[in-house]
Write a protein that holds these residues in place. Structure first.
Motif, PDB file in Angstrom:
ATOM      1  N   GLU A  75     -34.498  10.379  34.468  1.00  0.00           N
ATOM      2  CA  GLU A  75     -34.902   9.058  34.952  1.00  0.00           C
ATOM      3  C   GLU A  75     -35.813   8.362  33.958  1.00  0.00           C
ATOM      4  N   ALA A  76     -36.651   9.150  33.272  1.00  0.00           N
ATOM      5  CA  ALA A  76     -37.542   8.557  32.281  1.00  0.00           C
ATOM      6  C   ALA A  76     -36.795   8.089  31.046  1.00  0.00           C
ATOM      7  N   ASN A  77     -35.695   8.776  30.720  1.00  0.00           N
ATOM      8  CA  ASN A  77     -35.005   8.469  29.473  1.00  0.00           C
ATOM      9  C   ASN A  77     -33.819   7.534  29.626  1.00  0.00           C
ATOM     10  N   VAL A  78     -33.227   7.507  30.811  1.00  0.00           N
ATOM     11  CA  VAL A  78     -32.113   6.586  31.045  1.00  0.00           C
ATOM     12  C   VAL A  78     -32.578   5.592  32.085  1.00  0.00           C
ATOM     13  N   PRO A  79     -33.055   4.433  31.654  1.00  0.00           N
ATOM     14  CA  PRO A  79     -33.624   3.491  32.615  1.00  0.00           C
ATOM     15  C   PRO A  79     -32.568   2.971  33.577  1.00  0.00           C
ATOM     16  N   GLY A  80     -32.955   2.910  34.841  1.00  0.00           N
ATOM     17  CA  GLY A  80     -32.088   2.301  35.845  1.00  0.00           C
ATOM     18  C   GLY A  80     -31.131   3.256  36.513  1.00  0.00           C
ATOM     19  N   CYS A  81     -31.055   4.478  36.063  1.00  0.00           N
ATOM     20  CA  CYS A  81     -30.071   5.378  36.654  1.00  0.00           C
ATOM     21  C   CYS A  81     -30.560   5.885  38.001  1.00  0.00           C
ATOM     22  N   ARG A  82     -29.616   6.085  38.887  1.00  0.00           N
ATOM     23  CA  ARG A  82     -29.935   6.570  40.229  1.00  0.00           C
ATOM     24  C   ARG A  82     -29.411   7.990  40.371  1.00  0.00           C
ATOM     25  N   LEU A  83     -30.320   8.914  40.546  1.00  0.00           N
ATOM     26  CA  LEU A  83     -29.947  10.324  40.645  1.00  0.00           C
ATOM     27  C   LEU A  83     -30.280  10.833  42.032  1.00  0.00           C
ATOM     28  N   GLU A  84     -29.562  11.859  42.428  1.00  0.00           N
ATOM     29  CA  GLU A  84     -29.840  12.476  43.719  1.00  0.00           C
ATOM     30  C   GLU A  84     -29.524  13.948  43.600  1.00  0.00           C
TER      31      GLU A  84
ATOM     32  N   LEU B 215     -26.548  17.643  40.724  1.00  0.00           N
ATOM     33  CA  LEU B 215     -27.172  16.364  40.467  1.00  0.00           C
ATOM     34  C   LEU B 215     -26.115  15.276  40.598  1.00  0.00           C
ATOM     35  N   LEU B 216     -26.313  14.394  41.559  1.00  0.00           N
ATOM     36  CA  LEU B 216     -25.371  13.287  41.738  1.00  0.00           C
ATOM     37  C   LEU B 216     -25.820  12.113  40.875  1.00  0.00           C
ATOM     38  N   ILE B 217     -24.909  11.614  40.060  1.00  0.00           N
ATOM     39  CA  ILE B 217     -25.240  10.528  39.139  1.00  0.00           C
ATOM     40  C   ILE B 217     -24.434   9.298  39.517  1.00  0.00           C
ATOM     41  N   ASP B 218     -25.049   8.149  39.418  1.00  0.00           N
ATOM     42  CA  ASP B 218     -24.276   6.945  39.726  1.00  0.00           C
ATOM     43  C   ASP B 218     -23.307   6.655  38.581  1.00  0.00           C
ATOM     44  N   PRO B 219     -22.096   6.181  38.913  1.00  0.00           N
ATOM     45  CA  PRO B 219     -21.057   6.024  37.884  1.00  0.00           C
ATOM     46  C   PRO B 219     -21.445   5.076  36.756  1.00  0.00           C
ATOM     47  N   GLU B 220     -22.292   4.053  37.045  1.00  0.00           N
ATOM     48  CA  GLU B 220     -22.606   3.075  35.994  1.00  0.00           C
ATOM     49  C   GLU B 220     -23.349   3.732  34.841  1.00  0.00           C
TER      50      GLU B 220
ATOM     51  N   VAL C 231     -23.196  18.609  37.610  1.00  0.00           N
ATOM     52  CA  VAL C 231     -23.302  17.158  37.703  1.00  0.00           C
ATOM     53  C   VAL C 231     -22.144  16.640  38.530  1.00  0.00           C
ATOM     54  N   ARG C 232     -22.437  15.753  39.451  1.00  0.00           N
ATOM     55  CA  ARG C 232     -21.381  15.183  40.289  1.00  0.00           C
ATOM     56  C   ARG C 232     -21.283  13.688  40.082  1.00  0.00           C
ATOM     57  N   LEU C 233     -20.059  13.195  40.133  1.00  0.00           N
ATOM     58  CA  LEU C 233     -19.822  11.758  40.176  1.00  0.00           C
ATOM     59  C   LEU C 233     -19.029  11.480  41.449  1.00  0.00           C
ATOM     60  N   ARG C 234     -19.325  10.359  42.078  1.00  0.00           N
ATOM     61  CA  ARG C 234     -18.725  10.097  43.381  1.00  0.00           C
ATOM     62  C   ARG C 234     -18.037   8.740  43.374  1.00  0.00           C
ATOM     63  N   THR C 235     -16.804   8.687  43.873  1.00  0.00           N
ATOM     64  CA  THR C 235     -16.123   7.394  43.985  1.00  0.00           C
ATOM     65  C   THR C 235     -16.603   6.691  45.246  1.00  0.00           C
ATOM     66  N   GLU C 236     -16.280   5.409  45.320  1.00  0.00           N
ATOM     67  CA  GLU C 236     -16.745   4.648  46.477  1.00  0.00           C
ATOM     68  C   GLU C 236     -15.929   4.947  47.719  1.00  0.00           C
ATOM     69  N   ASP C 237     -14.615   5.133  47.563  1.00  0.00           N
ATOM     70  CA  ASP C 237     -13.813   5.548  48.711  1.00  0.00           C
ATOM     71  C   ASP C 237     -12.633   6.360  48.189  1.00  0.00           C
ATOM     72  N   ARG C 238     -11.639   6.578  49.065  1.00  0.00           N
ATOM     73  CA  ARG C 238     -10.519   7.421  48.675  1.00  0.00           C
ATOM     74  C   ARG C 238      -9.248   6.618  48.443  1.00  0.00           C
ATOM     75  N   ALA C 239      -9.309   5.331  48.645  1.00  0.00           N
ATOM     76  CA  ALA C 239      -8.069   4.565  48.626  1.00  0.00           C
ATOM     77  C   ALA C 239      -7.919   3.730  47.355  1.00  0.00           C
ATOM     78  N   ASN C 240      -8.787   2.765  47.180  1.00  0.00           N
ATOM     79  CA  ASN C 240      -8.609   1.823  46.081  1.00  0.00           C
ATOM     80  C   ASN C 240      -9.708   1.919  45.030  1.00  0.00           C
ATOM     81  N   ARG C 241     -10.941   2.141  45.501  1.00  0.00           N
ATOM     82  CA  ARG C 241     -12.049   2.174  44.539  1.00  0.00           C
ATOM     83  C   ARG C 241     -12.308   3.616  44.117  1.00  0.00           C
TER      84      ARG C 241
END
Lengths: 208, 213
Positions: free
Chosen positions: A11-20, A33-38, A118-128
């Motif tokens: 978080e200190a080195n990559v500004p703006g990232c949302r981790l969980e 560690l869940l990372i936001d796709p952006e 590390v995990r990445l998560r899509t917004e849904d299962r259909a289109n996004r």
């Protein structure tokens, strides 16, 4: 290094990232560690290149399908937006909620530590279902991301060669999804039991 | 010709034979397999050809890298649905007379992978199979046994009459339709002229292994 420390460092080195941190309650205790796709690409680059981390080896990439909590086979969501009525089976295959995940297992050959999951998560299962590809960071993710694309249907943006790898190009389904429906090609099984027995009965039109 | 008379003549230094015997002997003694394998059964097939088991003793030492020069297709291993059209195409490219050995559980029925989304439930859905060798994988002895069974089958064939082998019957096809990749499965999923599902008595499916009607 604990995952909490790693999280605050990223978080200190990559500004703006949302981790969980996703805890793992099993005895192995491999929290992830869940990372936001952006910011995934930036975080991955940091994990690989930071002098004291050097996660230079991505040993495994896998997919997970998290369908909507209550997946009912009879749920039919008609989408009339574009004037076209999609057929019912398709609607069952793609409920709008739930999501897909890509999981990366990272090790450091140089520092001899790991794994960091590390995990990445899509917004849904259909289109996004788009995620950034981490193949530009770890070359070993190439085939495994293709496999996830093939079997789960996650589209990895920025992948150098995103084609199906196990099934043929004309194939349309994603067989590892939980709501995948096999073609009804049941033929004969001498020792039918469990799942196969269910198929036998369905095929022969008996529900008991 | 009477067998006793033939033996009697051979004692006198006269060897008599028939064209059929000669023809069958020639076919069975120089079965050239196609040089291809699909999975772990292929490892056993390779072992069979090597010095310890030595398939060359039976006239099959020449594994041909081209289907045009092969008589025998040993389908050794799991046939994925993605691979099935290529296997059928290779079979079509082989000249008559040609034979197929379906080696191992996977090639027979899909084996442990049966009912999976990507595995063909046996190559006999698309091409005629002469010999089935069960096992997972079959040992080289089993392959040799199956090979000898094929030789015996060839040796007993009548060249005329209604029982004549497939390649001497102009009505029998030499090539079979190659399945196409469909949106959900291979199309067609089987060739009904070659294979049809056995009749199943569903009432027995609950309790046992005797599912056939």
């Amino acid at each position: 290094m604990t995952l909490e420390l790693l999280k605050s460092e990223i978080e200190a080195n990559v500004p703006g990232c949302r981790l969980e941190i996703i805890p793992n309650p099993s005895p192995s205790g491999q929290h992830s560690l869940l990372i936001d796709p952006e910011h995934a690409l930036a975080v991955a680059g940091f994990l690989r290149d930071a002098a004291h981390l050097r996660f230079d080896y991505c040993s495994n990439v896998t997919g997970i399908d998290w369908p909507a909590p209550k997946l009912s086979g009879k749920m039919k969501l008609k989408e009339m937006g574009d004037g076209m009525e999609h057929d019912a089976e398709e609607e069952i295959e793609a409920p709008a909620t739930g999501h897909l995940e890509a999981v990366y297992h990272l090790y450091s050959m140089e520092k001899k530590h790991g794994p960091v999951i590390v995990r990445l998560r899509t917004e849904d299962r259909a289109n996004r279902v788009h995620l950034p590809s981490l193949t530009p960071v770890w070359r070993s993710a190439d085939f495994q991301e293709r496999e996830i694309f093939d079997l789960y249907g996650i589209v990895f943006d920025g992948h150098p060669d995103l084609r199906r790898i196990l099934m043929w190009e004309e194939f349309e389904d994603h067989p590892m999804r939980r709501d995948y429906r096999e073609p009804n090609d049941y033929e004969y099984e001498p020792t039918a039991h469990d799942e196969v027995l269910r198929k036998t009965r369905e095929h022969h039109g008996r529900t008991a | 010709m009477d067998e006793a008379l033939k033996i009697e003549l051979s004692k006198q230094g006269i060897f008599a034979t028939t064209l059929q015997e000669l023809y069958n002997w020639g076919r069975k003694s120089s079965l050239w397999p196609l040089n291809f394998g699909l999975a772990c059964c292929a490892i056993e097939m390779i072992a069979t050809t090597m010095a310890r088991y030595d398939l060359a003793r039976f006239g099959a030492e020449v594994f041909r890298p081209s289907p045009r020069q092969a008589d025998l297709m040993i389908v050794a291993g799991t046939i994925t649905k993605k691979m099935a059209p290529q296997v059928v195409r290779l079979y079509n490219q082989m000249p008559e007379p040609k034979y197929v050995i379906s080696m191992g559980a996977c090639a027979i029925s899909g084996g442990p992978f049966k009912q999976g989304y990507n595995v063909l439930k046996g190559i006999d859905r698309y091409i005629p199979v002469d010999i089935y060798i069960p096992g997972c994988p079959p040992r080289p002895e089993a392959l040799i046994d199956g090979f000898m069974a094929l030789q015996k089958k060839i040796d007993e064939q009548q060249l005329t009459g209604s029982n004549r082998p497939r390649h001497l019957n102009a009505d029998e096809p030499s090539e079979f339709p190659v399945p196409q990749f469909g949106a959900h499965d291979l199309e067609p999923s089987l060739n009904p002229e070659v294979w049809q599902a056995p009749l199943v008595n569903i009432s027995l499916a609950d309790n046992d292994d005797s599912g056939t009607a």
